[in-house]
Design a protein around this motif. Structure first.
Motif, mmCIF file in Angstrom:
data_model
loop_
_atom_site.group_PDB
_atom_site.id
_atom_site.type_symbol
_atom_site.label_atom_id
_atom_site.label_comp_id
_atom_site.label_asym_id
_atom_site.label_seq_id
_atom_site.Cartn_x
_atom_site.Cartn_y
_atom_site.Cartn_z
ATOM 1 N N THR A 39 -9.056 -4.571 -1.824
ATOM 2 C CA THR A 39 -8.978 -3.398 -0.939
ATOM 3 C C THR A 39 -10.293 -2.618 -0.967
ATOM 4 O O THR A 39 -10.297 -1.398 -0.837
ATOM 5 C CB THR A 39 -7.818 -2.489 -1.371
ATOM 6 O OG1 THR A 39 -7.982 -2.147 -2.765
ATOM 7 C CG2 THR A 39 -6.479 -3.162 -1.196
ATOM 8 N N HIS A 96 0.812 -1.209 0.000
ATOM 9 C CA HIS A 96 0.000 0.000 0.000
ATOM 10 C C HIS A 96 0.853 1.271 0.000
ATOM 11 O O HIS A 96 0.311 2.372 0.123
ATOM 12 C CB HIS A 96 -0.922 -0.025 1.223
ATOM 13 C CG HIS A 96 -1.678 -1.311 1.347
ATOM 14 N ND1 HIS A 96 -2.881 -1.549 0.727
ATOM 15 C CD2 HIS A 96 -1.360 -2.469 2.005
ATOM 16 C CE1 HIS A 96 -3.286 -2.777 0.999
ATOM 17 N NE2 HIS A 96 -2.389 -3.360 1.767
ATOM 18 N N GLY A 117 -10.955 -0.025 1.645
ATOM 19 C CA GLY A 117 -9.874 0.910 1.907
ATOM 20 C C GLY A 117 -8.846 0.420 2.895
ATOM 21 O O GLY A 117 -8.003 1.181 3.362
ATOM 22 N N ARG A 118 -8.878 -0.879 3.225
ATOM 23 C CA ARG A 118 -7.967 -1.457 4.202
ATOM 24 C C ARG A 118 -7.132 -2.557 3.557
ATOM 25 O O ARG A 118 -7.384 -2.969 2.423
ATOM 26 C CB ARG A 118 -8.783 -2.083 5.352
ATOM 27 C CG ARG A 118 -9.635 -1.127 6.168
ATOM 28 C CD ARG A 118 -8.802 -0.367 7.186
ATOM 29 N NE ARG A 118 -8.044 -1.263 8.050
ATOM 30 C CZ ARG A 118 -8.528 -1.853 9.154
ATOM 31 N NH1 ARG A 118 -9.798 -1.663 9.503
ATOM 32 N NH2 ARG A 118 -7.765 -2.626 9.896
#
Length: 599
Positions: free
Chosen positions: A497, A378, A500-501
């Motif tokens: 994802t 990320h 958003g994690r």
């Protein structure tokens, strides 16, 4: 050679020797304790046709056994070993891959065909179980670990520059097994040895086919695969437990195991490791934002409420145990070469404690590689650095090129580590399966996932196997089920994802089993002691090596830098600790292990 493997197989031993082959086996009894002895022979028409020595587990052996019985095959045991043997006779006589492709498991084995006078060496798809071989003038030596091969006088206990590059580069490369001339059987490969020579054949590879399932279906499929995998990997005729760190991976696995075991009226037993004073000394950094302890307690309480018979054991290690010379020596012997310092020693001591209660343990290893859990997945800087992301992100500050200042300029000039790593990167990049028309972030994340699964994960799997089998504990890794790995690998990064994690799919598939604290916890790597006394002890030992001045490792070392580290105590930085650990382990490896360094 067989005697060196006693730690991997403390329960039984066997030898089978014929004109052109000698097979030795040490057994850790897991399934069919009475009848699964090896080497295992298949006789037909009063003659021995095949001989098998095997380690690991084939989890779908019961389903395969039913198919083989329907095909007219007869069994003398209820072991998975005999299923593998009969499967080769039924389906793999012409092409061994036709049998191997049917196996779901972690395994490494050697099978001798008496009529063809051919030996095949086989390794599972992800490389969970190790298997090494060394070509000789007229054949091969092979074994589960290098030490088995090194016990033979035909093997040279030597390392050259290529081996040192592999050791220090932190990139998996089966063609280079550190010791001179030695190779690993690559994951998902069959090695055939006969009068025609030695050849390697791949029987499985990741592919990047189009993913057509929507998000809801994808989450449900991941959940179903995890449940099926947990069910199959809990099969054993001995006590079984789970390794629990309080992170999403191990917590989900422990909860899945508890759910499956409850169906048969059994209890889950989980184990964790902690360090004396860890929570008091803990300081959040770029790698670890939270200590494990509170989350482990949350999971244990959550499972106890749902399954009252569940049990948890926490092992607390102090500095004396981590610095114990006997433990550090045992770790070096288990690994055959330098490793990860206190993270190896603590894992070894944890497994040693678990072995007092269980013969088999389930681990959450590989979930980060499969689901995209590491920070480098990320981090655009690490992700797009033009190298392996773990060599460019936060993790690299404790090892790799940034930790190489403990070695002198002459040695580093010969080593040419940056050039080696770039060559490894280009080779890996050329292997990545491509999806037509895919570009940008999605294309890059398929590359990154491939790198982690094929060049990073094997290092961690080897470490876990060595530390566990050194105490006769079999550790299973359900997240390495090849069906799960392939399915998730083919899933778009945007879906992996979606919330958003990190590890969105795993979280969504298992959150119903977990306390909310763990569901929301941010990824935290395997713990490393933060006791200041550990650093003091480490730099004291380094000072002794420098004062003694007779270590063969010092010819490669940057002595002024090391003396400054000893004087300042390394300022407790991860890189300084890595530098001290690497020199101390190199000293022990060369001096105690008797390695001839040829540069």
């Amino acid at each position: 050679m067989t005697r060196t493997m006693i730690c991997r197989g403390p329960d039984d031993e066997g030898l089978w020797i014929d004109q052109h082959v000698a097979l030795g086996h040490r057994r850790l009894s897991i399934i069919d304790l009475e009848n699964g002895r090896q080497p295992m022979l298949r006789d037909e028409a009063e003659a021995t046709r095949e001989v098998l020595i095997y380690t690991g587990e084939t989890y779908n052996f019961r389903e395969l056994r039913e198919q083989l019985v329907s095909a007219g095959r007869h069994f003398r045991t209820s072991s998975d070993t005999e299923v593998v043997l009969q499967a080769h006779a039924q389906w793999g006589a012409d092409n061994p891959a036709d049998a191997v492709e049917r196996f779901n498991g972690m395994f490494a084995y050697a099978l001798w065909d008496t009529s063809k006078e051919e030996l095949i060496l086989v390794r599972d798809r992800l490389g969970i179980k190790p298997l090494y071989y060394l070509p000789t003038a007229d054949g091969v030596l092979f074994g589960s670990e290098p030490k088995a091969i090194l016990a033979n006088p035909l093997a040279e206990r030597a390392v050259d520059l290529d081996g040192l590059r592999r050791l220090m580069g932190f990139v998996a490369d089966p063609s280079n097994a550190v010791f001179k001339g030695m190779r690993e059987v690559p994951p998902a490969h069959i090695v055939r040895i006969s009068r025609n020579g030695i050849s390697e054949h791949r029987y499985w590879a990741l592919d990047d086919h189009e993913h057509t399932d929507d998000l809801e279906t994808t989450i449900a499929t991941v959940r179903e695969l995890l449940e099926d995998t947990a069910k199959h990997q809990l099969i054993a005729d001995v006590p079984i437990g789970t390794l629990l760190s309080g992170g999403l991976d191990s917590s989900a696995l422990t909860a899945l195991a508890a759910e499956q075991l409850n169906l048969s009226g059994e209890a889950v037993r989980s184990f964790s490791v902690d360090f004396a004073g860890y929570e008091e000394e803990f300081k959040a950094d770029e790698l670890r934002e939270t200590p494990d302890g509170p989350y482990i307690i949350d999971v244990a309480k959550h499972l106890k409420a749902a399954y009252p018979q569940s049990e948890h054991t926490n092992l607390v290690l102090n500095n004396d145990e981590l610095m114990d010379p006997a433990a550090r020596s045992a770790v070096l012997t288990a690994r055959d070469f330098p490793g990860l310092g206190d993270m190896d020693t603590s894992l070894y001591l944890l497994f040693k404690a678990v072995r007092q209660h269980s013969t088999v343990a389930l681990s959450g290893e590989s979930a980060d590689e499969v689901f995209g859990g590491y920070k480098e997945f990320h981090d655009p800087v690490a992700r797009d650095a033009g190298t392996f992301p773990w060599l460019a992100g936060v993790m690299s500050r404790g090892f790799g090129v940034e930790g190489m200042s403990s070695w002198n300029a002459d040695f580093l000039g010969k080593l040419k580590l940056p050039e080696y790593l770039n060559d490894q990167y280009q080779r890996a990049l050329a292997e990545v399966p491509r999806r037509a028309g895919e570009t940008g972030l999605e294309a890059r994340m398929h590359e990154v996932s491939y790198f982690y699964l094929t060049r990073f994960l094997p290092i961690l799997l080897d470490r876990k196997d060595r530390m566990s089998m050194a105490v006769g504990l079999e550790v299973r890794v359900p997240f390495c089920d090849h069906r799960l790995v392939q399915y998730v690998y083919g899933t778009p990064w945007a879906m992996k994802t979606f919330d958003g994690r990190e590890k969105s799919l795993l979280r969504a598939a298992t959150k119903h089993l977990l306390p909310e604290s763990v569901v929301q916890r941010v990824k935290s790597p395997y713990p490393s002691t933060q006791d200041p006394e550990y650093n003091k002890s480490l730099f004291y030992l380094l000072g002794e090596v420098l004062d003694r001045g007779d270590s063969p490792a010092l010819q490669f070392a940057n002595v002024p830098v090391l003396k400054e580290l000893v004087r300042t105590g390394g300022s407790a930085s991860p890189a300084a600790r890595y530098q001290a650990e690497s020199v101390l382990q190199m000293d022990s490896w060369v001096r105690q292990y008797g390695v001839d360094v040829q540069i």
